[in-house]
Scaffold this motif. Structure first.
Motif, PDB file in Angstrom:
ATOM      1  N   ILE A 280       0.840  -1.201   0.000  1.00  0.00           N
ATOM      2  CA  ILE A 280       0.000   0.000   0.000  1.00  0.00           C
ATOM      3  C   ILE A 280       0.874   1.250   0.000  1.00  0.00           C
ATOM      4  N   ASP A 281       1.945   1.255   0.790  1.00  0.00           N
ATOM      5  CA  ASP A 281       2.860   2.401   0.819  1.00  0.00           C
ATOM      6  C   ASP A 281       3.462   2.648  -0.562  1.00  0.00           C
ATOM      7  N   TYR A 282       3.841   1.578  -1.251  1.00  0.00           N
ATOM      8  CA  TYR A 282       4.467   1.703  -2.567  1.00  0.00           C
ATOM      9  C   TYR A 282       3.495   2.304  -3.585  1.00  0.00           C
ATOM     10  N   VAL A 283       2.227   1.850  -3.565  1.00  0.00           N
ATOM     11  CA  VAL A 283       1.237   2.357  -4.520  1.00  0.00           C
ATOM     12  C   VAL A 283       0.899   3.811  -4.215  1.00  0.00           C
ATOM     13  N   VAL A 284       0.710   4.146  -2.926  1.00  0.00           N
ATOM     14  CA  VAL A 284       0.360   5.524  -2.565  1.00  0.00           C
ATOM     15  C   VAL A 284       1.501   6.475  -2.913  1.00  0.00           C
ATOM     16  N   ALA A 285       2.745   6.076  -2.640  1.00  0.00           N
ATOM     17  CA  ALA A 285       3.885   6.942  -2.944  1.00  0.00           C
ATOM     18  C   ALA A 285       4.001   7.203  -4.441  1.00  0.00           C
ATOM     19  N   HIS A 286       3.755   6.195  -5.291  1.00  0.00           N
ATOM     20  CA  HIS A 286       3.794   6.396  -6.740  1.00  0.00           C
ATOM     21  C   HIS A 286       2.582   7.195  -7.203  1.00  0.00           C
ATOM     22  N   GLN A 287       1.433   6.985  -6.551  1.00  0.00           N
ATOM     23  CA  GLN A 287       0.222   7.708  -6.947  1.00  0.00           C
ATOM     24  C   GLN A 287       0.362   9.199  -6.679  1.00  0.00           C
ATOM     25  N   ALA A 288       1.145   9.571  -5.679  1.00  0.00           N
ATOM     26  CA  ALA A 288       1.383  10.980  -5.379  1.00  0.00           C
ATOM     27  C   ALA A 288       2.512  11.569  -6.210  1.00  0.00           C
ATOM     28  N   SER A 289       3.208  10.760  -7.021  1.00  0.00           N
ATOM     29  CA  SER A 289       4.328  11.231  -7.826  1.00  0.00           C
ATOM     30  C   SER A 289       3.844  11.607  -9.216  1.00  0.00           C
ATOM     31  N   MET A 290       4.782  11.901 -10.101  1.00  0.00           N
ATOM     32  CA  MET A 290       4.431  12.330 -11.450  1.00  0.00           C
ATOM     33  C   MET A 290       3.800  11.202 -12.252  1.00  0.00           C
ATOM     34  N   GLU A 291       4.234   9.935 -12.003  1.00  0.00           N
ATOM     35  CA  GLU A 291       3.689   8.815 -12.775  1.00  0.00           C
ATOM     36  C   GLU A 291       2.211   8.593 -12.464  1.00  0.00           C
TER      37      GLU A 291
ATOM     38  N   SER B 137      -5.255  11.159  -2.685  1.00  0.00           N
ATOM     39  CA  SER B 137      -6.710  11.197  -2.562  1.00  0.00           C
ATOM     40  C   SER B 137      -7.337  12.050  -3.660  1.00  0.00           C
ATOM     41  N   LEU B 138      -6.758  13.231  -3.929  1.00  0.00           N
ATOM     42  CA  LEU B 138      -7.301  14.096  -4.968  1.00  0.00           C
ATOM     43  C   LEU B 138      -7.117  13.478  -6.348  1.00  0.00           C
ATOM     44  N   ARG B 139      -5.983  12.815  -6.594  1.00  0.00           N
ATOM     45  CA  ARG B 139      -5.786  12.167  -7.892  1.00  0.00           C
ATOM     46  C   ARG B 139      -6.811  11.055  -8.099  1.00  0.00           C
ATOM     47  N   ASP B 140      -7.152  10.333  -7.026  1.00  0.00           N
ATOM     48  CA  ASP B 140      -8.164   9.281  -7.141  1.00  0.00           C
ATOM     49  C   ASP B 140      -9.525   9.871  -7.518  1.00  0.00           C
ATOM     50  N   ARG B 141      -9.870  11.055  -6.974  1.00  0.00           N
ATOM     51  CA  ARG B 141     -11.122  11.716  -7.355  1.00  0.00           C
ATOM     52  C   ARG B 141     -11.146  12.048  -8.844  1.00  0.00           C
ATOM     53  N   LEU B 142     -10.027  12.541  -9.355  1.00  0.00           N
ATOM     54  CA  LEU B 142      -9.977  12.902 -10.773  1.00  0.00           C
ATOM     55  C   LEU B 142     -10.004  11.660 -11.663  1.00  0.00           C
ATOM     56  N   ASP B 143      -9.322  10.597 -11.266  1.00  0.00           N
ATOM     57  CA  ASP B 143      -9.369   9.356 -12.046  1.00  0.00           C
ATOM     58  C   ASP B 143     -10.775   8.771 -12.059  1.00  0.00           C
ATOM     59  N   GLU B 144     -11.462   8.837 -10.923  1.00  0.00           N
ATOM     60  CA  GLU B 144     -12.842   8.349 -10.876  1.00  0.00           C
ATOM     61  C   GLU B 144     -13.746   9.204 -11.756  1.00  0.00           C
ATOM     62  N   THR B 145     -13.463  10.507 -11.842  1.00  0.00           N
ATOM     63  CA  THR B 145     -14.243  11.377 -12.724  1.00  0.00           C
ATOM     64  C   THR B 145     -14.059  10.985 -14.184  1.00  0.00           C
TER      65      THR B 145
ATOM     66  N   ALA C 190      -8.148  20.259 -12.523  1.00  0.00           N
ATOM     67  CA  ALA C 190      -9.360  19.531 -12.132  1.00  0.00           C
ATOM     68  C   ALA C 190     -10.557  19.939 -12.991  1.00  0.00           C
ATOM     69  N   ILE C 191     -10.749  21.243 -13.208  1.00  0.00           N
ATOM     70  CA  ILE C 191     -11.892  21.709 -14.004  1.00  0.00           C
ATOM     71  C   ILE C 191     -11.817  21.210 -15.446  1.00  0.00           C
ATOM     72  N   PRO C 192     -10.650  21.284 -16.135  1.00  0.00           N
ATOM     73  CA  PRO C 192     -10.589  20.671 -17.482  1.00  0.00           C
ATOM     74  C   PRO C 192     -10.902  19.179 -17.479  1.00  0.00           C
ATOM     75  N   VAL C 193     -10.497  18.452 -16.447  1.00  0.00           N
ATOM     76  CA  VAL C 193     -10.840  17.030 -16.371  1.00  0.00           C
ATOM     77  C   VAL C 193     -12.346  16.852 -16.261  1.00  0.00           C
ATOM     78  N   TYR C 194     -12.981  17.677 -15.441  1.00  0.00           N
ATOM     79  CA  TYR C 194     -14.441  17.584 -15.288  1.00  0.00           C
ATOM     80  C   TYR C 194     -15.157  17.909 -16.596  1.00  0.00           C
ATOM     81  N   LEU C 195     -14.726  18.969 -17.296  1.00  0.00           N
ATOM     82  CA  LEU C 195     -15.380  19.347 -18.560  1.00  0.00           C
ATOM     83  C   LEU C 195     -15.183  18.277 -19.632  1.00  0.00           C
TER      84      LEU C 195
ATOM     85  N   GLU D 216      -0.794  21.284  -6.567  1.00  0.00           N
ATOM     86  CA  GLU D 216      -1.323  22.516  -7.168  1.00  0.00           C
ATOM     87  C   GLU D 216      -1.645  22.309  -8.646  1.00  0.00           C
ATOM     88  N   ARG D 217      -0.814  21.523  -9.331  1.00  0.00           N
ATOM     89  CA  ARG D 217      -1.110  21.215 -10.741  1.00  0.00           C
ATOM     90  C   ARG D 217      -2.381  20.396 -10.869  1.00  0.00           C
ATOM     91  N   LEU D 218      -2.595  19.454  -9.944  1.00  0.00           N
ATOM     92  CA  LEU D 218      -3.840  18.683  -9.979  1.00  0.00           C
ATOM     93  C   LEU D 218      -5.044  19.588  -9.766  1.00  0.00           C
TER      94      LEU D 218
END
Length: 506
Positions: A47-58, A198-206, A283-288, A277-279
């Motif tokens: 879980i630590d490995y996935v979360v750390a990569h999920q918060a990175s650029m990849e 957490s925020l990246r997961d919201r955008l991926d789910e969107t 976020a709005i372009p992802v939603y649109l 901050e980039r996420l």
């Protein structure tokens, strides 16, 4: 205690149930000796490995990469396992975290007000890791529940927790509690990574399903809070960096090391805040884009067909001839038709078509700064400098190992870890005894520096004089240049290298 507070605590406790089920139920049915492996630890590290990569650029990690990471950890847990089932251990851990793509469910029992009433239940459904379809290869994503396990299973608001950790960090830095500040900096950095994941997961789910995300209230509020939080934390990070640089200039040896660690952690937090901050900005372009693709896209002919009412029910009610006709018409309307034969023109165009040239992108290497808590390697600078000064004495005249240990004790005030310096002196002398030394002596083209330069050209000989005192036992060694030792008559050789008494080798 209110039931809603107890229910939240119960939810957090339930998140660890899949980890214990892995160790108690799944591992006992496996074909390897599960007693050798701490499977709960491996699940948490996954879980630590996935979360750390999920918060990175990849953003995500593939199952093959996670299996390779877990297999390496399993090998380090039990390197002497003769069956070598490390890949099997890694795959079993990942399979239990994914749970075959199904959500994990637990039931909360409601309390009845009287004996005449029936007690009800409430279902709690959650996931830890999810498998996403990302085109060529599947990707793994961590949910909010996995982020809570990443943060030591604390059910708290991530932004509030990071803000509190940064305030504590600033107070500790101003008070000169640099070692405690280092631990607070690590906690704040991990919380920032959890908020970004957490925020990246919201955008991926969107992107996958716009209807599954609350863009009317939940997500806009989260974006506003995250934007304000990032603005405040970036300013606080700059203040903490100034305090850390001031501590490096004015502190002692140990305090400078702690301030350098705080400086590195806060800079990593700045990188996470910049990505967050980039996420927020994207976020709005992802939603649109998701709204245009999922709600405003033109309907295809297949969406106008109800498979149950228009196909299955008429097929069951009709006779064999009419059912065959209906199935043929349905397939003819919705499926692509292939030409029955190859024409000469089509075959010539295919055979004479010029070969396609595909541009191959350069391989992308992982940035060690994006990985979770990279391991530090090499000797500390103060220990290496003191050991180099001790062994440079052997270049003028041979010295016994016991004498070198006494010289090392004279540098006790210059190093932070005296025991480590003593270990380095004894192990370096034992290494000269095993290697024989004498190679590269007086080589003007040598590029060695530090301790390696001090040891270059030295050799060690053993006699039957035992070491006296200290933490080490064995025969004393005579260390010096190979040419100086050659003119001395050795009285005898001792068997075995020096071994630390009651301690493990570093």
């Amino acid at each position: 205690m209110a039931d809603d507070e107890l229910y939240r605590r119960w939810q957090v406790a339930r998140l660890t149930e899949p980890l214990h089920r892995l160790e108690i139920r799944s591992a006992t049915k496996a074909d390897f000796n599960h007693v050798r492996y701490d499977l709960v630890q491996l699940a948490l590290r996954a879980i630590d490995y996935v979360v750390a990569h999920q918060a990175s650029m990849e953003g995500t990690v593939t199952p093959d990469e996670l299996v390779a990471h877990l297999a390496g950890l399993a090998r380090r847990l039990s390197p002497d396992d003769p069956d070598r089932p490390w890949a099997q251990v890694a795959k079993l851990t990942l399979a239990n975290l994914l749970n075959d793509g199904r959500p994990l469910r637990a039931r909360w029992g409601e309390l009845a007000d009287s004996d005449d009433e029936r007690s009800g239940t409430r279902t709690y459904s959650f996931r830890l890791l999810r498998l996403l379809d990302a085109g060529d290869s599947p990707q793994l994503s961590a949910t909010d529940e996995a982020v809570m396990l990443y943060l030591q299973a604390l059910d708290v608001d991530l932004a509030d927790r990071e803000a509190a950790a940064k305030l504590i960090l600033r107070r500790q830095m101003e008070a000169g509690e640099f070692e405690r500040a280092r631990r607070s900096a690590v906690d704040a950095r991990r919380t920032a990574e959890g908020l970004a994941a957490s925020l990246r997961d919201r955008l991926d789910e969107t992107r996958r399903d716009l209807r599954g995300v609350d863009w009317n209230g939940d997500v806009p509020a989260q974006l506003r809070g995250a934007h304000q939080h990032v603005t405040e934390q970036l300013g606080l990070d700059r203040h903490i960096l100034d305090l850390a640089e001031r501590g490096i200039e004015r502190g002692s040896g140990t305090e400078r090391d702690a301030c350098r660690a705080v400086l590195a952690e806060v800079r990593r937090s700045q990188e996470v805040h910049t990505r967050l901050e980039r996420l927020i900005v994207g976020a709005i372009p992802v939603y649109l884009a998701a709204q245009e693709a999922q709600r405003f896209a033109s309907a295809t002919s297949s969406l106008a067909v109800d498979l149950g009412e228009d196909v299955l029910m008429p097929y069951l009610a009709a006779d064999e001839e009419r059912a065959s006709t209906a199935a043929t018409d349905f397939v003819g309307r919705l499926c692509a038709r292939c030409p029955p034969v190859w024409t000469l023109d089509t075959l010539a165009a295919v055979l004479l078509r010029p070969p396609a040239i595909y541009e191959q992108s350069k391989p992308a290497w992982d940035d060690p700064g994006d990985l979770d808590e990279p391991e530090e390697r090499g000797l500390p600078a103060d220990v290496e400098a003191a050991a180099s000064a001790v062994f440079r004495e052997c270049r003028t005249a041979p010295h016994r190992l016991s004498e070198l240990a006494v010289l090392g004790a004279h540098h006790a005030e210059d190093v932070a870890d005296v025991c480590l310096l003593d270990d380095v002196i004894h192990l370096a002398a034992a290494g000269r005894f095993v290697a024989g030394g004498g190679f590269g002596e007086d080589d003007p083209g040598s590029a060695s520096t530090g301790l390696a330069a001090a040891l270059e050209g030295l050799a060690a000989e053993a006699d039957r004089t035992p070491l006296v005192g200290g933490r080490w036992r064995g025969d004393d060694l005579l260390v010096g240049r190979a040419s100086d030792l050659a003119v001395r008559e050795a009285e005898g050789t001792a068997g075995g290298a020096v071994v630390a008494s009651g301690e493990r080798l570093p």
